[in-house]
Design a protein around this motif. Sequence first.
Motif, PDB file in Angstrom:
ATOM      1  N   ASP A 253      -9.594   0.261  -0.607  1.00 30.93           N
ATOM      2  CA  ASP A 253      -8.457   0.155  -1.526  1.00 30.93           C
ATOM      3  C   ASP A 253      -7.544   1.374  -1.405  1.00 30.93           C
ATOM      4  N   GLN A 254      -8.133   2.501  -1.026  1.00 35.96           N
ATOM      5  CA  GLN A 254      -7.285   3.676  -0.802  1.00 35.96           C
ATOM      6  C   GLN A 254      -6.419   3.475   0.443  1.00 35.96           C
ATOM      7  N   ILE A 255      -7.001   2.865   1.446  1.00 34.14           N
ATOM      8  CA  ILE A 255      -6.205   2.571   2.643  1.00 34.14           C
ATOM      9  C   ILE A 255      -5.090   1.589   2.298  1.00 34.14           C
ATOM     10  N   ALA A 256      -5.451   0.592   1.492  1.00 38.02           N
ATOM     11  CA  ALA A 256      -4.432  -0.377   1.094  1.00 38.02           C
ATOM     12  C   ALA A 256      -3.336   0.292   0.270  1.00 38.02           C
ATOM     13  N   ALA A 257      -3.743   1.175  -0.618  1.00 37.12           N
ATOM     14  CA  ALA A 257      -2.740   1.882  -1.423  1.00 37.12           C
ATOM     15  C   ALA A 257      -1.846   2.734  -0.535  1.00 37.12           C
ATOM     16  N   ARG A 258      -2.434   3.304   0.505  1.00 30.63           N
ATOM     17  CA  ARG A 258      -1.626   4.093   1.436  1.00 30.63           C
ATOM     18  C   ARG A 258      -0.609   3.211   2.159  1.00 30.63           C
ATOM     19  N   LEU A 259      -1.071   2.037   2.548  1.00 29.23           N
ATOM     20  CA  LEU A 259      -0.140   1.101   3.198  1.00 29.23           C
ATOM     21  C   LEU A 259       0.976   0.680   2.241  1.00 29.23           C
ATOM     22  N   ASP A 260       0.602   0.380   1.004  1.00 32.82           N
ATOM     23  CA  ASP A 260       1.609  -0.025   0.023  1.00 32.82           C
ATOM     24  C   ASP A 260       2.620   1.080  -0.226  1.00 32.82           C
ATOM     25  N   HIS A 261       2.090   2.283  -0.343  1.00 35.82           N
ATOM     26  CA  HIS A 261       2.980   3.401  -0.650  1.00 35.82           C
ATOM     27  C   HIS A 261       3.928   3.688   0.516  1.00 35.82           C
ATOM     28  N   ALA A 262       3.383   3.570   1.733  1.00 33.29           N
ATOM     29  CA  ALA A 262       4.210   3.896   2.894  1.00 33.29           C
ATOM     30  C   ALA A 262       5.289   2.851   3.116  1.00 33.29           C
ATOM     31  N   HIS A 263       5.053   1.615   2.717  1.00 33.61           N
ATOM     32  CA  HIS A 263       6.006   0.538   2.994  1.00 33.61           C
ATOM     33  C   HIS A 263       6.702   0.026   1.748  1.00 33.61           C
ATOM     34  N   ALA A 264       6.508   0.697   0.614  1.00 39.64           N
ATOM     35  CA  ALA A 264       7.095   0.258  -0.662  1.00 39.64           C
ATOM     36  C   ALA A 264       6.777  -1.207  -0.918  1.00 39.64           C
ATOM     37  N   PHE A 265       5.518  -1.507  -0.835  1.00 39.72           N
ATOM     38  CA  PHE A 265       5.068  -2.889  -0.926  1.00 39.72           C
ATOM     39  C   PHE A 265       4.700  -3.306  -2.342  1.00 39.72           C
ATOM     40  N   HIS A 266       4.874  -2.426  -3.286  1.00 36.90           N
ATOM     41  CA  HIS A 266       4.570  -2.736  -4.695  1.00 36.90           C
ATOM     42  C   HIS A 266       3.147  -3.252  -4.851  1.00 36.90           C
ATOM     43  N   ASP A 267       2.230  -2.571  -4.244  1.00 40.24           N
ATOM     44  CA  ASP A 267       0.790  -2.866  -4.370  1.00 40.24           C
ATOM     45  C   ASP A 267       0.439  -4.252  -3.858  1.00 40.24           C
ATOM     46  N   ARG A 268       1.203  -4.785  -2.986  1.00 40.78           N
ATOM     47  CA  ARG A 268       0.900  -6.136  -2.503  1.00 40.78           C
ATOM     48  C   ARG A 268      -0.421  -6.160  -1.735  1.00 40.78           C
ATOM     49  N   VAL A 269      -0.612  -5.197  -0.833  1.00 42.37           N
ATOM     50  CA  VAL A 269      -1.819  -5.196   0.002  1.00 42.37           C
ATOM     51  C   VAL A 269      -3.046  -4.956  -0.853  1.00 42.37           C
ATOM     52  N   ARG A 270      -2.954  -3.969  -1.685  1.00 42.03           N
ATOM     53  CA  ARG A 270      -4.118  -3.639  -2.511  1.00 42.03           C
ATOM     54  C   ARG A 270      -4.439  -4.784  -3.469  1.00 42.03           C
ATOM     55  N   THR A 271      -3.403  -5.340  -4.045  1.00 39.02           N
ATOM     56  CA  THR A 271      -3.629  -6.442  -4.963  1.00 39.02           C
ATOM     57  C   THR A 271      -4.208  -7.648  -4.223  1.00 39.02           C
ATOM     58  N   ALA A 272      -3.701  -7.903  -3.035  1.00 36.96           N
ATOM     59  CA  ALA A 272      -4.212  -9.043  -2.279  1.00 36.96           C
ATOM     60  C   ALA A 272      -5.679  -8.847  -1.929  1.00 36.96           C
ATOM     61  N   LEU A 273      -6.059  -7.647  -1.508  1.00 41.08           N
ATOM     62  CA  LEU A 273      -7.467  -7.387  -1.202  1.00 41.08           C
ATOM     63  C   LEU A 273      -8.331  -7.562  -2.445  1.00 41.08           C
ATOM     64  N   GLU A 274      -7.805  -7.130  -3.563  1.00 41.72           N
ATOM     65  CA  GLU A 274      -8.598  -7.266  -4.790  1.00 41.72           C
ATOM     66  C   GLU A 274      -8.691  -8.733  -5.207  1.00 41.72           C
ATOM     67  N   PHE A 275      -7.581  -9.446  -5.136  1.00 36.79           N
ATOM     68  CA  PHE A 275      -7.613 -10.853  -5.505  1.00 36.79           C
ATOM     69  C   PHE A 275      -8.508 -11.652  -4.565  1.00 36.79           C
ATOM     70  N   SER A 276      -8.595 -11.216  -3.323  1.00 33.83           N
ATOM     71  CA  SER A 276      -9.421 -11.961  -2.368  1.00 33.83           C
ATOM     72  C   SER A 276     -10.899 -11.874  -2.716  1.00 33.83           C
ATOM     73  N   GLN A 277     -11.280 -10.853  -3.455  1.00 36.15           N
ATOM     74  CA  GLN A 277     -12.674 -10.710  -3.833  1.00 36.15           C
ATOM     75  C   GLN A 277     -13.018 -11.541  -5.061  1.00 36.15           C
ATOM     76  N   ARG A 278     -12.034 -12.024  -5.759  1.00 35.36           N
ATOM     77  CA  ARG A 278     -12.287 -12.761  -6.995  1.00 35.36           C
ATOM     78  C   ARG A 278     -12.599 -14.232  -6.703  1.00 35.36           C
ATOM     79  N   GLN A 279     -13.401 -14.779  -7.565  1.00 35.45           N
ATOM     80  CA  GLN A 279     -13.732 -16.199  -7.457  1.00 35.45           C
ATOM     81  C   GLN A 279     -12.790 -17.048  -8.305  1.00 35.45           C
ATOM     82  N   ASP A 280     -12.368 -16.488  -9.442  1.00 30.41           N
ATOM     83  CA  ASP A 280     -11.532 -17.264 -10.356  1.00 30.41           C
ATOM     84  C   ASP A 280     -10.059 -16.906 -10.141  1.00 30.41           C
ATOM     85  N   ARG A 281      -9.592 -17.233  -8.988  1.00 30.91           N
ATOM     86  CA  ARG A 281      -8.208 -16.879  -8.695  1.00 30.91           C
ATOM     87  C   ARG A 281      -7.260 -17.919  -9.291  1.00 30.91           C
ATOM     88  N   SER A 282      -6.154 -17.431  -9.772  1.00 29.67           N
ATOM     89  CA  SER A 282      -5.125 -18.315 -10.306  1.00 29.67           C
ATOM     90  C   SER A 282      -4.134 -18.671  -9.194  1.00 29.67           C
TER      91      SER A 282
END
Lengths: 332, 630
Positions: B78-107
């Motif tokens: 998640d730190q790597i993802a946060a680094r990617l988000d920060h470097a590309h101004a991705f608004h936490d898209r990568v980190r959020t996507a990795l976190e959502f991918s771990q969830r079972q009850d996704r909306s």
Amino acid sequence: MSKTSPEASVEALVRDVARVREAVAQRIVGQRDVLDGTLMCLLCGGHALLEGVPGLGKTLLVRTLSQALSLVFSRIQFTPDLMPSDIVGTTVITEGREGQRSFTFQRGPVFANILLADEVNRATPRTQSALLEVMQEHTVTVGTQTYKLDEPYCVLATQNPLEQEGTYPLPEAQLDRFLLKLQVEFPSHDELHAILDRTTGNQDAAVAPVLDQARLLELRHVVREVAVARHVQDYAVRLLEATHPERAQSLPRVSRFVRFGASPRGAQALLLAAKARAVFEGRFSISTDDVRAVAKPALRHRIIMSFEGEAEGVRADALLDDILAAVPIGTR
Amino acid sequence: MTDLGPLQQVVARTLGRVRLQRALESATAALALWFAIGCGVRLVQRLLFFRNQNEPLWLISFAFVAALFAWLWPVRRDQIAARLDHAHAFHDRVRTALEFSQRQDRSRFMDAAIDDAVARASTLSPQRAAPFRAPRARYLTLIFGLLWVGAGVLPARAVKATLPVPVARTVALSEDELSGFHEELAQLESAAPITPEAEQQRAAYRALLDRIASGELDRAAAIEALLSLEKRLLPDAAHDLSADQTTLAELAKDLAKADEALSATLSQQDPIAAAEALAALAKSLAAKTESERARLKEALARIKRRADASEASLKREAELKRLLKRPDSAKTPDEKRLLQRNKRELERLRRENQQQRERSRELARLERDLAQAAQDLAANELDQAENALERGAEELKRFGQEQGTREQREALAKQLAQLRELLQRQREQDRGKGNANKPAPGSQQERAQRFVMRAAGQDPDAEQAKLLVPKARPKAGKPGGEGDEKEGGDPDQKPGTENNEKGKPALQLGGDGPSAAQIELPGMTQGQTGSEPRASDEHDKRKLRSATDIDSELRDSQVAGKASKGPARSEIILDAADRGFATASYRKVYSDYRTHAEEVLDKEDIPSGYRFYVRRYFQLIRPREERNVP
């Protein structure tokens, strides 16, 4: 209920918001942040407190927004002698055609979709408290009768930060019911020119409605569906905790100048406003940037300064700047 | 489910770059640490242990171990993802996507967020998120590396042991010991025949003794020189011993032959053969020439003298070694200085002892004079007593100057006190006869009294009244009387208690003086004399007496307190705080303060926050309504 895909819903919302902005921009120059904040409150189902000196177009902005959204607009000019019945309504004796008399509830100005409470701090606390039920429950109770207000319902209150004589500062409980507190800034040089061009002629720009109540309710639903990652929510929680002076890890300035920190309503406001902001930008989940962006409007009126803070003239925005700089974005 | 492959690939590449960068940083830092430690070790080895030894180079693999450790240290994705988000101004898209991918009850919106992130994964750049940077410790590594190399080139410091400075341990012999050596030398001179060689050796021996006395030789050199000289000084030392040995060997050989023959004949119990053998021996001895016998006799005599001389030499050598075995500390110059100082101290003590004896004699003489004076006084021979006391006073004064012992001074003081009592008794006897015996000014008796005072260390003129105590009686009546020696007085007062404590009488001089001075007896403490000022006299000399006393100069008076208008404002405020807003006075005080505060708020430039809280404060402390006032 929206059955379309999230992508389509968000895309439509972005499109609608852009139309509202364009419509309002026909009459209002600048004030983009205030307009977005007001729209956030509308889409989140909250209320907004607009603070600014007179003449900045607060009332005009609200009136224009209500026209663009095809909402019922009502305005109350708060004065010290305003009574609660003046705003919520009262029961009057009416005489029928056959001469019989009966009590009839005369609805007050609160029965609208957008209520502009102008200079709300000039009314007595008694009258201000009459708004509590309206703002929280969206209902009005007169005697034993409770009247439900039409949705969407939004109170947009204004207050003048300069004149403190003869005013009654809003109680903390009522302040907490405002989703956002928006600072209406003085327009820039170019904006002033534009304002003069528009307002000193004979032409008055007509604002066409771009949305209706049903669409607005759909957009509210879309906003609430925006996903929240755990780390973003955790960041919002840590921001809220940082406003509390009794915490061991509180900043020294917070411990010194703050008497009470933000309530859990503050965290709710943070996330809701962040959702609205995210979806305004076409995203399906909020980020820490959204939380940081709405932190000041969502928390500035929920931080109760101590006597020392008031005496030193410390502003909540300055403290929030410190908190935003101190609280790390990464996970703990 | 959306395939996260592109997103995870970008994350993995970024992770590899992060690990590499971290390993590089760790290796550089470890290398800097290694160079610093190695530099220190090399410097210590070369400067302190005088060794050119270098540490083994394989230890430098420590840096590689550190790099490997840093590479293997876990990195959170998640730190790597946060680094990617920060470097590309991705608004936490990568980190959020990795976190959502771990969830079972996704909306729906979570899936949409993941899809959005994956769709944008191609725009992500690991180089941008984790750019390689030069290690931060590179300059430190370079500096320590250069120092490390320089320390390796540096030659080891040469061993230059600092030997102790040679100190010539001189032979310290006392004068007695040196004189003993000289006596030995004299005996040698008298015993041995004087030959030029012997004279030369003795001169050398004498010079050696002088050198030893002056401390020029150390112990080893002195012993060696003494032994060699003594050997050379021995008589017959230069004689050829080999000739004597040859002569004696021949004689021994003859005797051995005779002995063998005698033994053989005696073992065979053949007396005839034995007699023949003895005869042959006698014959062989007789066959020696006169010169050979004389030489043999002379050789035996020399051997005897040499043996005697050797024995004496051994004794002398033993004695010399015993002397030289004294501890070094007793033979150092410091010891000499100490000995000199002790001698001077001993001399000073001897002189002081002599002075003490002289003082004792003077004391004895003084005691005799005092005793004589006492006898003269007892015999009412005041003239003689005066002379004796004058003499004794002079002696005492001189003795005091000479700092006599404390016991002696106490004894003298005691004798003087006895003399003073004797004089007092004599005076009383004279008073018993009237004032006829009062010492006339300038008379011998008056001079004797002055002497006593002077001997006691007092001023005769100032203390005359204290010394002359003909009648010590309790004072009675008014002070400063005419000295009519009248007892009693005020019947309410005990004798001698006016202005004094009970039992400590103040004495009044008798006589017909205009105002008898009050004196202080021995044992009377300060403040017990009649002339001690009272407390009431200290500042105001006028007397405070009872109201009925016509001589009273002062009268008692009372000062009434000043009537006030009531409690102070602070008292009112405090009272209101303690008991609630209860008084009407508080209302007045409040209004005054409130008015004043409002005036100040109007006039002064006060921040709005302060204005608000000042008014708030006054609202909080405002008096209650009239109906609430109890």
